[in-house]
Design a protein around this motif. Structure first.
Motif, PDB file in Angstrom:
ATOM      1  N   TRP A 262     -20.786 -41.954  20.891  1.00 60.31           N
ATOM      2  CA  TRP A 262     -21.517 -40.881  20.201  1.00 60.31           C
ATOM      3  C   TRP A 262     -22.998 -41.057  20.500  1.00 60.31           C
ATOM      4  O   TRP A 262     -23.503 -42.172  20.625  1.00 60.31           O
ATOM      5  CB  TRP A 262     -21.261 -40.982  18.697  1.00 60.31           C
ATOM      6  CG  TRP A 262     -22.136 -40.112  17.843  1.00 60.31           C
ATOM      7  CD1 TRP A 262     -21.920 -38.800  17.512  1.00 60.31           C
ATOM      8  CD2 TRP A 262     -23.350 -40.488  17.201  1.00 60.31           C
ATOM      9  NE1 TRP A 262     -22.941 -38.344  16.706  1.00 60.31           N
ATOM     10  CE2 TRP A 262     -23.829 -39.367  16.497  1.00 60.31           C
ATOM     11  CE3 TRP A 262     -24.089 -41.672  17.137  1.00 60.31           C
ATOM     12  CZ2 TRP A 262     -25.000 -39.378  15.756  1.00 60.31           C
ATOM     13  CZ3 TRP A 262     -25.267 -41.700  16.419  1.00 60.31           C
ATOM     14  CH2 TRP A 262     -25.697 -40.564  15.722  1.00 60.31           C
ATOM     15  N   GLU A 285     -26.366 -33.395  19.954  1.00 63.71           N
ATOM     16  CA  GLU A 285     -25.368 -34.402  19.591  1.00 63.71           C
ATOM     17  C   GLU A 285     -24.188 -34.324  20.546  1.00 63.71           C
ATOM     18  O   GLU A 285     -23.688 -33.238  20.849  1.00 63.71           O
ATOM     19  CB  GLU A 285     -24.895 -34.186  18.158  1.00 63.71           C
ATOM     20  CG  GLU A 285     -23.911 -35.237  17.667  1.00 63.71           C
ATOM     21  CD  GLU A 285     -23.580 -35.052  16.202  1.00 63.71           C
ATOM     22  OE1 GLU A 285     -22.424 -34.749  15.888  1.00 63.71           O
ATOM     23  OE2 GLU A 285     -24.506 -35.206  15.368  1.00 63.71           O
ATOM     24  N   LEU A 287     -20.317 -36.110  21.464  1.00 62.37           N
ATOM     25  CA  LEU A 287     -19.177 -36.949  21.088  1.00 62.37           C
ATOM     26  C   LEU A 287     -18.315 -37.122  22.331  1.00 62.37           C
ATOM     27  O   LEU A 287     -17.841 -36.137  22.915  1.00 62.37           O
ATOM     28  CB  LEU A 287     -18.377 -36.312  19.961  1.00 62.37           C
ATOM     29  CG  LEU A 287     -17.138 -37.075  19.496  1.00 62.37           C
ATOM     30  CD1 LEU A 287     -17.539 -38.410  18.862  1.00 62.37           C
ATOM     31  CD2 LEU A 287     -16.338 -36.241  18.498  1.00 62.37           C
TER      32      LEU A 287
END
Length: 296
Positions: A262, A285, A287
């Motif tokens: 992450w 962000e 992942l």
């Protein structure tokens, strides 16, 4: 009195010697981690990973938001900067990824060229960390109740000083036909990096690569002292024009290889909009999932 002064001096010298020995042992542990990671990666000639990305940029005129699914693949010992775009939603509008031109225009409109490789590129941590040199640590640190060891690094080309890769082995990556050995870059006018405040997550640098080859003043890495696993990293990029990005990454171990799990990027930078320059606030962000390593 003289005896007391001598005893105090001896005590201080022992403490300094012990501290220097601990730092040297810590650096040797990091170098061992680096060599083991490189050895594990060399067992594979290909890899794949999927990244689910949420990206938003806010300016005084409003905000833009994107959701994307990317697939990175290639040689794990080489940077991967051009992923396959599986899905891309820009401000609620799903774009046809088979027509990559419009998707690339959507990506470009949300970033400046030198920031792009950091946002939409991929590096295994051994690639970026290998270009840095340790300058401090180990420092005991507790993160979320876990006992870790923190190390600080600066970019390895600072004044020509050795980095983790300077161990007599060939450079990282597999040689390609026609590749030529390039001379090392000259020192940056003897200017030392600004190390800033020490030891706070978000005020160092991660193993994520350099945007546009820009300077990396400092990186903080946290290792599990028992297993030697890389747990997290933190980095701060200061670029021309007052642009600043803070990158934090957590890692997991797969097939003996520490890989990003992450990552979050926050900061601000300037963007040219028509006839004026605006300051944009960025939150990005990623992942990472579905890792696979193999041989072609």
């Amino acid at each position: 009195m003289r005896y007391s002064k001598l005893a105090l001096l001896g005590f201080l010298m022992l403490n300094l010697a012990g501290s220097a020995l601990a730092q040297q042992q810590g650096r040797n542990q990091v170098r061992t981690w680096f060599q083991n990671q490189r050895s594990a990666l060399s067992e594979y000639t290909s890899f794949e990973v999927r990244a689910s990305i949420h990206h938003s940029v806010e300016t005084g005129n409003g905000s833009r938001e994107a959701m994307a699914t990317l697939k990175f693949s290639g040689d794990p010992l080489r940077p991967t900067e051009r992923p396959e775009i599986l899905t891309f939603v820009l401000n609620g509008d799903s774009l046809d990824t088979s027509g990559s031109r419009r998707v690339q225009q959507g990506l470009t409109s949300m970033m400046s060229p030198e920031i792009g490789p950091l946002l939409y590129g991929f590096l295994t941590p051994v690639l970026s960390i290998g270009q840095m040199r340790p300058v401090g640590g180990p420092f005991p640190d507790t993160v979320d109740g876990e006992q870790l060891e923190r190390y600080t690094f600066v970019s390895g080309d600072d004044q020509g000083r050795p980095n983790l890769q300077d161990d007599g082995r060939p450079p990282l990556g597999r040689p390609r036909p026609g590749d030529a050995r390039r001379p090392p870059p000259p020192p940056r006018d003897g200017v030392r990096p600004n190390l800033g405040d020490r030891g706070r997550p978000g005020e160092g640098r991660p193993g994520a690569g350099r945007p546009g080859g820009g300077p990396m003043e400092r990186t903080s890495l946290w290792f599990d002292g028992a297993s030697g696993r890389l747990v997290m990293s933190s980095a701060e990029f200061n670029m021309p024009g007052g642009r600043r990005l803070v990158v934090e990454t957590s890692y997991k171990r797969i097939e003996g290889i520490d890989v990003p799990a992450w990552r979050t990027i926050k900061g601000s930078f300037t963007m040219q909009r028509r006839l004026r320059t605006v300051t944009a606030k960025l939150e990005h962000e990623s992942l990472y999932s579905d890792y696979s390593f193999g041989n072609n």
